[in-house]
Motif scaffolding. Structure first.
Motif, PDB file in Angstrom:
ATOM      1  N   LYS A 166       0.834  -1.202   0.000  1.00  0.00           N
ATOM      2  CA  LYS A 166       0.000   0.000   0.000  1.00  0.00           C
ATOM      3  C   LYS A 166       0.876   1.262   0.000  1.00  0.00           C
ATOM      4  O   LYS A 166       0.391   2.358   0.284  1.00  0.00           O
ATOM      5  CB  LYS A 166      -0.930   0.008   1.216  1.00  0.00           C
ATOM      6  CG  LYS A 166      -2.008  -1.072   1.163  1.00  0.00           C
ATOM      7  CD  LYS A 166      -2.954  -0.949   2.355  1.00  0.00           C
ATOM      8  CE  LYS A 166      -4.056  -2.003   2.281  1.00  0.00           C
ATOM      9  NZ  LYS A 166      -5.003  -1.890   3.425  1.00  0.00           N
ATOM     10  N   GLY A 167       2.151   1.066  -0.317  1.00  0.00           N
ATOM     11  CA  GLY A 167       3.048   2.210  -0.416  1.00  0.00           C
ATOM     12  C   GLY A 167       3.833   2.515   0.839  1.00  0.00           C
ATOM     13  O   GLY A 167       4.467   3.575   0.920  1.00  0.00           O
ATOM     14  N   ALA A 175      -2.338   9.689  -0.976  1.00  0.00           N
ATOM     15  CA  ALA A 175      -2.104   8.930   0.251  1.00  0.00           C
ATOM     16  C   ALA A 175      -3.163   9.094   1.330  1.00  0.00           C
ATOM     17  O   ALA A 175      -2.878   8.798   2.500  1.00  0.00           O
ATOM     18  CB  ALA A 175      -0.736   9.327   0.817  1.00  0.00           C
ATOM     19  N   ALA A 176      -4.367   9.543   1.017  1.00  0.00           N
ATOM     20  CA  ALA A 176      -5.405   9.653   2.049  1.00  0.00           C
ATOM     21  C   ALA A 176      -5.657   8.301   2.696  1.00  0.00           C
ATOM     22  O   ALA A 176      -5.774   7.281   2.011  1.00  0.00           O
ATOM     23  CB  ALA A 176      -6.696  10.206   1.444  1.00  0.00           C
ATOM     24  N   GLY A 215      -6.814   7.237  -0.726  1.00  0.00           N
ATOM     25  CA  GLY A 215      -5.704   7.437  -1.649  1.00  0.00           C
ATOM     26  C   GLY A 215      -5.271   6.135  -2.284  1.00  0.00           C
ATOM     27  O   GLY A 215      -5.500   5.053  -1.736  1.00  0.00           O
ATOM     28  N   LEU A 216      -4.625   6.219  -3.435  1.00  0.00           N
ATOM     29  CA  LEU A 216      -4.163   5.010  -4.125  1.00  0.00           C
ATOM     30  C   LEU A 216      -3.006   4.345  -3.390  1.00  0.00           C
ATOM     31  O   LEU A 216      -2.807   3.144  -3.500  1.00  0.00           O
ATOM     32  CB  LEU A 216      -3.744   5.353  -5.560  1.00  0.00           C
ATOM     33  CG  LEU A 216      -4.875   5.563  -6.557  1.00  0.00           C
ATOM     34  CD1 LEU A 216      -4.316   5.958  -7.907  1.00  0.00           C
ATOM     35  CD2 LEU A 216      -5.719   4.312  -6.702  1.00  0.00           C
ATOM     36  N   ALA A 217      -2.233   5.114  -2.647  1.00  0.00           N
ATOM     37  CA  ALA A 217      -1.133   4.556  -1.853  1.00  0.00           C
ATOM     38  C   ALA A 217      -1.347   4.985  -0.402  1.00  0.00           C
ATOM     39  O   ALA A 217      -0.647   5.866   0.114  1.00  0.00           O
ATOM     40  CB  ALA A 217       0.209   5.052  -2.376  1.00  0.00           C
ATOM     41  N   PRO A 218      -2.301   4.375   0.303  1.00  0.00           N
ATOM     42  CA  PRO A 218      -2.743   4.875   1.605  1.00  0.00           C
ATOM     43  C   PRO A 218      -1.775   4.646   2.761  1.00  0.00           C
ATOM     44  O   PRO A 218      -2.125   4.952   3.907  1.00  0.00           O
ATOM     45  CB  PRO A 218      -4.055   4.110   1.823  1.00  0.00           C
ATOM     46  CG  PRO A 218      -3.873   2.833   1.076  1.00  0.00           C
ATOM     47  CD  PRO A 218      -3.078   3.201  -0.133  1.00  0.00           C
ATOM     48  N   GLU A 219      -0.587   4.116   2.476  1.00  0.00           N
ATOM     49  CA  GLU A 219       0.426   4.004   3.525  1.00  0.00           C
ATOM     50  C   GLU A 219       1.691   4.776   3.169  1.00  0.00           C
ATOM     51  O   GLU A 219       2.684   4.712   3.894  1.00  0.00           O
ATOM     52  CB  GLU A 219       0.751   2.536   3.793  1.00  0.00           C
ATOM     53  CG  GLU A 219      -0.411   1.763   4.430  1.00  0.00           C
ATOM     54  CD  GLU A 219      -0.071   0.325   4.746  1.00  0.00           C
ATOM     55  OE1 GLU A 219       1.074  -0.093   4.458  1.00  0.00           O
ATOM     56  OE2 GLU A 219      -0.948  -0.390   5.283  1.00  0.00           O
ATOM     57  N   GLY A 226       0.435   8.262  -7.233  1.00  0.00           N
ATOM     58  CA  GLY A 226       0.080   7.195  -6.310  1.00  0.00           C
ATOM     59  C   GLY A 226       0.470   5.831  -6.852  1.00  0.00           C
ATOM     60  O   GLY A 226       0.975   4.971  -6.112  1.00  0.00           O
ATOM     61  N   VAL A 227       0.259   5.621  -8.151  1.00  0.00           N
ATOM     62  CA  VAL A 227       0.663   4.362  -8.782  1.00  0.00           C
ATOM     63  C   VAL A 227       2.182   4.233  -8.745  1.00  0.00           C
ATOM     64  O   VAL A 227       2.732   3.154  -8.477  1.00  0.00           O
ATOM     65  CB  VAL A 227       0.140   4.291 -10.227  1.00  0.00           C
ATOM     66  CG1 VAL A 227       0.633   3.017 -10.914  1.00  0.00           C
ATOM     67  CG2 VAL A 227      -1.384   4.339 -10.247  1.00  0.00           C
TER      68      VAL A 227
END
Length: 426
Positions: free
Chosen positions: A76-77, A144-145, A155-159, A303-304
């Protein structure tokens, strides 16, 4: 009723050479014409107010197209740092409170002491968490929400972690030099991805401070994502910066039909497109709102990129960009000047490579298309008999002779038999 696109067109005309700007004072057009260094324009319409008392409950349409469980099956990032160079990023909104690294933030504009935005607690803050416009907070949210009960937006990368850098405001006070400084700050603070949702139409060469700053970031294998701009209503090709610098992933806006949004700037520099119409994201103070613009397409791609960086930490920036471009949804076999290599597909971009040990290419390639049928072979013109034809002719002769011989033998046998029969009768 005035549509968002019509409002975008009116704003673009009012700001002359600048790209579509957020609502600004009436004197902005005159100031833009007088400023040698064309102002930085925020590539969003800035139509919503904040803070919002109510959250948007439903899932935004761009996220409805993404199988989040499949997207996040590997990461998730977490551990990836994304610098948002914008109007600041609010860290009060509950979905961003744990996402923003205020200690690494920076404010390149002096906070307005007469109108600090949300009260005295904001006065004098220089960590990039003052966002009086709301633009940077929307950008950060798309990246990143954190998930929150009561809303389908995330968000697409929520971490991932956001580095807030305030470089522009509602007066478009940003300059090329401060943008260069902001990029260098992001590099110094360990950014893996840099998102720039603003642009200038001022021609900038490879020796400009901003070009050199971008080059330094790319040399450190940082993925630089920038919005293409919102001045595309006239349909003309135009370079905007920093999106047009080599190595930067320039993002145009697409609509619900995966076509270029009417306001999205077209150009030879466009790498991909991403949703930019009716986009939901976070706003300062709390809640979410809906906005339009390439400003919100770029962070979708950032985010991707953050997810790819987390999954493949050894990939180069060019390989991450190529992967995003190669897996985009295309309407043609190659790229065009409207949506680049296509509309980004987060799940396809994060899918495992066919060969687990292989490295992705450093540049995208056109689709091969259907296989071509073999070309017909021309008929052979022979002026004399070929060996095969001779063999076939002799075989025919032999067969004919054999048939005749069989007939002769059979006929002879019949004659002899009949002759013997007659002799026996006598």
């Amino acid at each position: 009723m005035t549509t968002p696109y019509r409002r975008a067109a009116l704003l673009a005309a009012a700001t002359l050479t600048a790209l579509l700007a957020v609502p600004a004072p009436a004197s902005f057009a005159a100031r833009a014409a007088e400023t040698p260094d064309r102002p930085w324009a925020l590539d969003g319409s800035g139509e919503c107010t904040f803070p919002m008392k109510k959250q948007i409950e439903g899932t935004p349409w761009p996220l409805q197209r993404v199988l989040l469980d499949e997207l996040w099956q590997d990461t998730k990032g977490k551990g990836v740092r994304v610098a948002v160079i914008d109007t600041g990023v609010d860290d009060v909104n509950p979905q961003l409170r744990t996402a923003v690294d205020a200690k690494s933030g920076k404010d390149y504009l002096k906070p307005d002491k007469e109108n600090p935005g949300f009260g005295d607690e904001m006065r004098g803050k220089t960590d990039g968490t003052v966002d009086e416009v709301g633009h940077g907070t929307k950008v950060a949210g798309i990246i990143a929400a954190r998930p929150r009960k009561g809303t389908g937006f995330v968000g697409l990368a929520p971490e991932a972690t956001i580095i807030p850098i305030r470089q522009n405001d509602e007066k478009n006070s940003g300059k090329s030099d401060t943008m260069a400084q902001a990029i260098d700050w992001a590099v110094a603070k360990g950014a893996h991805v840099i998102n720039i949702s603003q642009d200038t139409t001022q021609p900038l060469d490879a020796d400009s401070p901003m070009a050199r700053a971008v080059a330094r970031a790319l040399a450190r294998q940082i993925v630089v994502v920038a919005s293409a701009g919102n001045d595309g209503m006239d349909g003309k090709l135009k370079n905007t910066y920093p999106a047009a610098f080599p190595g930067v992933l320039a993002v145009a806006s697409s609509d619900r039909n995966n076509e270029r949004a009417a306001f999205s700037q077209s150009g030879t520099f466009v790498g991909v497109a991403a949703p930019g119409v009716d986009i939901v994201s976070t706003v300062p103070g709390g809640g979410q709102c809906v906005d339009n613009g390439t400003s919100f397409s770029a962070p979708y791609v950032a985010g991707v990129a953050a997810l790819l960086r987390a999954k493949y930490p050894k990939w180069t920036a060019a390989q991450i960009v190529a992967r995003i471009e190669q897996t985009a949804v295309r309407s043609i076999n190659g790229r065009d000047n409207h949506v680049g290599w296509g509309v980004v597909d987060p799940v396809r971009a994060l899918a495992d490579l066919p060969d687990a040990g292989a490295s992705p290419p450093s540049s995208p390639t056109p689709d091969p298309g259907p296989a071509r049928p073999p070309a017909p072979e021309p008929a052979r013109l022979a002026l004399s008999e070929t060996p095969q034809e001779r063999s076939e002719r002799l075989a025919t002769y032999a067969l004919g002779i054999g048939v005749v011989l069989v007939a002769v033998v059979a006929g002879t046998a019949v004659v002899i038999r009949d002759s013997r029969r007659r002799e026996g009768v006598r």
